[in-house]
Design a protein around this motif. Structure first.
Motif, short mmCIF file in Angstrom:
data_model
loop_
_atom_site.label_atom_id
_atom_site.label_comp_id
_atom_site.label_asym_id
_atom_site.label_seq_id
_atom_site.Cartn_x
_atom_site.Cartn_y
_atom_site.Cartn_z
N ASP A 84 0.86 -1.10 -0.04
CA ASP A 84 -0.01 0.07 0.09
C ASP A 84 1.05 1.10 0.06
O ASP A 84 0.56 2.34 -0.53
N ASP A 85 1.92 1.28 0.70
CA ASP A 85 2.62 2.35 0.68
C ASP A 85 3.75 2.69 -0.58
O ASP A 85 3.62 3.69 -0.94
N TRP A 86 3.88 1.38 -1.32
CA TRP A 86 4.56 1.58 -2.42
C TRP A 86 3.28 2.08 -3.67
O TRP A 86 4.04 3.00 -4.23
N PHE A 87 2.29 1.49 -3.64
CA PHE A 87 1.47 2.08 -4.59
C PHE A 87 1.24 3.69 -4.40
O PHE A 87 0.82 4.06 -5.24
N HIS A 88 1.29 4.07 -3.27
CA HIS A 88 0.82 5.57 -3.04
C HIS A 88 2.10 6.19 -2.86
O HIS A 88 2.12 7.20 -2.53
N ASN A 89 3.34 5.82 -3.62
CA ASN A 89 4.56 6.50 -3.51
C ASN A 89 5.15 7.01 -2.15
O ASN A 89 5.68 8.17 -1.98
N ARG A 90 5.17 6.19 -1.17
CA ARG A 90 5.50 6.51 0.28
C ARG A 90 6.77 5.76 0.63
O ARG A 90 7.20 6.10 1.69
N VAL A 91 7.68 5.20 -0.45
CA VAL A 91 8.70 4.44 -0.52
C VAL A 91 9.73 5.10 -1.41
O VAL A 91 9.75 4.67 -2.51
N ALA A 92 10.54 5.75 -0.73
CA ALA A 92 11.23 6.78 -1.59
C ALA A 92 12.19 5.73 -2.59
O ALA A 92 12.67 5.89 -3.66
N GLU A 93 13.06 4.72 -2.04
CA GLU A 93 14.00 3.76 -2.52
C GLU A 93 13.38 3.12 -3.67
O GLU A 93 14.14 2.68 -4.52
#
Length: 205
Positions: free
Chosen positions: A104-113
């Motif tokens: 969910d974090d990845w899909f919402h661009n909350r994972v900078a790396e």
């Protein structure tokens, strides 16, 4: 199931790798992920990285070698990130929650790396190299299998081997479907929907 978020630090190519080699791999990944492997030429990578062609071929004998290095880089970044998100789970239910919270974090661009979400780089790459015997396709398949093994090992803390493997396979299948729904259909709630399905699977083991 309540999904939680967390912040992580950015993994890098091993420090032992020459700086220009790291720069080439980073630049190539960004371009390949955005524009596809076949859609990006060596000259574009050189222009974006500011590195001379002679230097590139000192580190990589061909574009295919560079592609494999990029896949290895993304594999390690993605694996390390996802493992860090489930490693400290205290129960199987918490692990399942963390698995989909990470997506969910990845899909919402909350994972900078991981850079801006554009779907799965390994799905895209395998689709460009469709021959199962091609090293690129094989690397993509190995990445998927590695994630499932890691997940099954973590679940083995609470489940028997057979149940842990089955649940890991099911969760990986849900992960792949959620990624496709998030990218192709723009359904950014896909990870949360998959989490609800996963909770039901866990209850019926």
């Amino acid at each position: 199931m309540t999904l939680t978020t967390s912040t992580t630090t950015t993994p890098t190519i091993p420090a032992s790798a020459p700086a220009k080699q790291q720069q080439l791999v980073h630049t190539a990944f960004t371009l390949f992920y955005r524009d596809s492997i076949h859609g990006v030429g060596i000259n574009q990578i050189l222009q974006e990285s500011g590195i001379a062609k002679k230097t590139l071929y000192h580190h990589f004998a061909s574009k295919d070698e560079l592609v494999l290095a990029v896949l290895a880089y993304r594999d390690e970044v993605f694996f390390s990130w996802l493992q860090s998100r489930i490693h400290h789970a205290a129960t199987a239910e918490a692990l399942v929650q963390n698995w989909f919270a990470a997506l969910d974090d990845w899909f919402h661009n909350r994972v900078a790396e991981l850079q801006e979400f554009r779907g799965c780089f390994f799905m895209h790459s395998a689709a460009e190299f469709t021959d199962p015997a091609h090293p690129v396709h094989q690397h993509c398949a190995q990445h998927k299998a590695r994630l499932c093994r890691m997940l099954g090992k973590q679940l083995g803390q609470w489940l028997d081997i057979k149940s842990a493997k089955k649940l890991a396979d099911d969760l990986c299948l849900l992960k792949e479907g959620a990624i496709v729904c998030a990218q192709v259909q723009g359904n950014k709630k896909a990870a949360r929907q998959a989490a609800l399905i996963a909770s039901g699977l866990l209850r019926h083991l």
